[in-house]
Design a protein around this motif. Structure first.
Motif, mmCIF file in Angstrom:
data_model
loop_
_atom_site.group_PDB
_atom_site.id
_atom_site.type_symbol
_atom_site.label_atom_id
_atom_site.label_comp_id
_atom_site.label_asym_id
_atom_site.label_seq_id
_atom_site.Cartn_x
_atom_site.Cartn_y
_atom_site.Cartn_z
ATOM 1 N N VAL A 136 86.639 32.487 26.788
ATOM 2 C CA VAL A 136 87.787 31.597 26.661
ATOM 3 C C VAL A 136 88.676 32.091 25.526
ATOM 4 C CG1 VAL A 136 88.551 29.210 26.391
ATOM 5 C CG2 VAL A 136 86.258 29.675 27.249
ATOM 6 N N GLU A 137 89.953 32.130 25.799
ATOM 7 C CA GLU A 137 90.927 32.437 24.748
ATOM 8 C C GLU A 137 91.346 31.120 24.105
ATOM 9 O OE1 GLU A 137 94.077 35.633 25.348
ATOM 10 O OE2 GLU A 137 95.270 33.770 25.392
ATOM 11 N N ILE A 138 91.298 31.058 22.774
ATOM 12 C CA ILE A 138 91.616 29.810 22.083
ATOM 13 C C ILE A 138 92.491 30.077 20.855
ATOM 14 C CG2 ILE A 138 89.449 28.693 22.793
ATOM 15 C CD1 ILE A 138 88.409 29.196 19.916
ATOM 16 N N ARG A 139 93.116 29.021 20.385
ATOM 17 C CA ARG A 139 93.689 29.006 19.040
ATOM 18 C C ARG A 139 92.714 28.179 18.210
ATOM 19 N NH1 ARG A 139 97.488 32.598 18.067
ATOM 20 N NH2 ARG A 139 98.090 31.323 16.273
ATOM 21 N N TYR A 140 92.290 28.744 17.064
ATOM 22 C CA TYR A 140 91.299 28.037 16.267
ATOM 23 C C TYR A 140 91.798 27.828 14.849
ATOM 24 C CZ TYR A 140 86.770 26.402 14.643
ATOM 25 O OH TYR A 140 85.765 25.618 14.146
ATOM 26 N N HIS A 141 91.544 26.636 14.330
ATOM 27 C CA HIS A 141 91.962 26.279 12.978
ATOM 28 C C HIS A 141 90.734 26.285 12.073
ATOM 29 C CE1 HIS A 141 95.976 24.871 14.394
ATOM 30 N NE2 HIS A 141 95.281 24.656 15.498
ATOM 31 N N SER A 142 90.640 27.294 11.227
ATOM 32 C CA SER A 142 89.497 27.461 10.343
ATOM 33 C C SER A 142 89.870 27.038 8.925
ATOM 34 C CB SER A 142 89.039 28.922 10.347
ATOM 35 O OG SER A 142 88.144 29.171 9.287
ATOM 36 N N VAL A 143 88.926 26.375 8.245
ATOM 37 C CA VAL A 143 89.165 25.973 6.863
ATOM 38 C C VAL A 143 89.372 27.205 5.989
ATOM 39 C CG1 VAL A 143 88.116 24.872 4.841
ATOM 40 C CG2 VAL A 143 87.871 23.824 7.103
ATOM 41 N N ASN A 144 88.622 28.268 6.259
ATOM 42 C CA ASN A 144 88.684 29.464 5.415
ATOM 43 C C ASN A 144 89.840 30.388 5.744
ATOM 44 O OD1 ASN A 144 86.341 28.729 3.989
ATOM 45 N ND2 ASN A 144 85.033 29.608 5.580
ATOM 46 N N SER A 145 90.124 30.581 7.056
ATOM 47 C CA SER A 145 91.105 31.606 7.428
ATOM 48 C C SER A 145 92.340 31.050 8.132
ATOM 49 C CB SER A 145 90.436 32.663 8.320
ATOM 50 O OG SER A 145 89.819 32.051 9.441
ATOM 51 N N GLY A 146 92.473 29.740 8.206
ATOM 52 C CA GLY A 146 93.666 29.179 8.834
ATOM 53 C C GLY A 146 93.641 29.303 10.347
ATOM 54 N N GLU A 147 94.811 29.287 10.963
ATOM 55 C CA GLU A 147 94.918 29.352 12.419
ATOM 56 C C GLU A 147 94.908 30.795 12.896
ATOM 57 O OE1 GLU A 147 97.923 28.007 16.067
ATOM 58 O OE2 GLU A 147 98.388 27.492 13.980
ATOM 59 N N SER A 148 94.193 31.040 13.978
ATOM 60 C CA SER A 148 94.144 32.392 14.534
ATOM 61 C C SER A 148 93.838 32.326 16.017
ATOM 62 C CB SER A 148 93.079 33.237 13.812
ATOM 63 O OG SER A 148 91.798 32.688 14.025
ATOM 64 N N ALA A 149 94.187 33.420 16.714
ATOM 65 C CA ALA A 149 93.828 33.552 18.128
ATOM 66 C C ALA A 149 92.455 34.209 18.210
ATOM 67 C CB ALA A 149 94.865 34.407 18.848
ATOM 68 N N SER A 186 94.574 24.962 22.975
ATOM 69 C CA SER A 186 95.029 25.822 24.065
ATOM 70 C C SER A 186 93.935 26.711 24.664
ATOM 71 C CB SER A 186 96.187 26.713 23.580
ATOM 72 O OG SER A 186 97.190 25.949 22.968
ATOM 73 N N PRO A 187 92.791 26.155 25.052
ATOM 74 C CA PRO A 187 91.751 27.004 25.661
ATOM 75 C C PRO A 187 92.182 27.518 27.034
ATOM 76 C CG PRO A 187 91.155 24.679 25.840
ATOM 77 C CD PRO A 187 92.396 24.731 25.014
ATOM 78 N N LEU A 188 91.941 28.799 27.280
ATOM 79 C CA LEU A 188 92.312 29.427 28.546
ATOM 80 C C LEU A 188 91.150 30.280 29.022
ATOM 81 C CD1 LEU A 188 94.500 30.103 30.696
ATOM 82 C CD2 LEU A 188 95.152 32.044 29.235
ATOM 83 N N LEU A 189 90.580 29.943 30.182
ATOM 84 C CA LEU A 189 89.469 30.723 30.723
ATOM 85 C C LEU A 189 89.941 32.099 31.150
ATOM 86 C CD1 LEU A 189 88.245 27.794 30.910
ATOM 87 C CD2 LEU A 189 87.002 28.615 32.913
#
Length: 303
Positions: A136-149, A186-189
């Motif tokens: 799955v392709e996602i946008r992830y919000h991490s406490v340590n590294s912020g938002e990333s694909a 925005s999860p995308l299979l």
């Protein structure tokens, strides 16, 4: 009772008999309207189900003619196994699927507020990906590294007691990690197959099972009450946990995991008898009071 007779019934009939059993056991009574409302059956069909239950377990059920309702028998013994979690869920949330079944609590119940619930438009595609074994392709919000694909290969959901995670291989870090579902957007299979090193059997922390023994906290009063509260056998609880979830579970249970049972507070009713049992568990630092033997010097943690 005639368990073989019950086994010979259709799945739908067994479900209805189990519901009669449940209502008698926990509510003390059951009537035709209960079956009609829960399963959408006609009154005549509900009558047949009640008659069948009465035939199979006559000691469990008595008819109260003046009120036209069936009541629990004096020698009642449950005909079905009722799992505690399902029972408590039914009593507090309603019995059924929440669509056509009851959606109101069956008894007055108060539960902790759920402050962190996944969005269904995120959870649903993650579940489909787990089922289909797809990345799955996602946008992830991490406490340590912020938002990333990222591209992750999810394979299991984990309830920590406070929030829901998905266990997945992370192609960005080339590691198996926990992703908090509320932080996913925005999860995308993707239409490709996971590689061998991305599959669950390659996740060492997931496949490793740690065996822990929990006992009443040595510095808390009335250990016999703690043993009763936790259904201990011979004064202990033996648990088998995945290494990937052990830290979360021990924190959820407020287990003192310090080697010298040094944590204080009424919440610490349990002590991890052998802290070495979780040595090498990556999330062991989440366990209350845990100090890795590698970071101890003369019994003190090196800070």
């Amino acid at each position: 009772m005639h368990p073989q007779r019950v086994e010979s019934l259709s799945h739908a009939q067994r479900e209805r008999l189990a519901y009669i059993d449940f209502r008698l056991y926990f509510m003390g009574e059951v009537g035709r309207p209960d079956l009609a409302n829960r399963f959408g059956v006609a009154p005549a069909a509900a009558t047949r189900d009640l008659a069948l239950y009465r035939e199979v377990a006559p000691q469990n059920i008595e008819f109260d003619g003046s009120n036209k309702i069936y009541r629990i028998g004096k020698e009642f013994a449950p005909l079905f196994d009722h799992a505690p979690q399902r029972v408590l869920s039914a009593l507090s949330l309603g019995f059924g699927d929440g669509v056509n079944g009851e959606s109101q609590p069956m008894l007055p119940c108060e539960s902790p507020a759920v402050l962190s619930s996944p969005r269904m438009d995120v959870l649903a595609p993650i579940c489909r990906a787990i089922r289909a074994k797809r990345p799955v392709e996602i946008r992830y919000h991490s406490v340590n590294s912020g938002e990333s694909a990222r591209v992750i290969v999810p394979f299991a959901l984990v309830d920590t007691g406070l929030r829901w995670h998905v266990r997945a291989f992370d192609r960005k870090s080339s590691e198996f990690r926990d992703f908090v579902i509320t932080r996913i957007d925005s999860p995308l299979l993707l239409d490709d197959e996971p590689k061998a090193n991305e599959r669950p059997d390659a996740d060492i922390q997931w496949t490793r099972i740690v065996e822990v023994q929990l006992i009443p906290h040595p510095d808390q009063p009335r250990p016999e009450i703690t043993a009763k509260d936790f259904n201990m056998v011979d004064g202990a609880i033996e648990l088998k946990l995945r290494a990937a979830t052990a830290g979360y579970m021990l924190r959820r249970l407020s287990v003192d995991c310090s080697p010298d049972h040094s944590l204080r507070g009424p919440e610490y009713r349990l002590w991890l008898k052998d802290p070495l049992a979780i040595y090498g568990v990556k999330n062991a630092m989440l366990a209350p009071g845990y100090r890795s033997p590698d970071k101890q010097e003369h019994g003190r943690a090196i800070i």
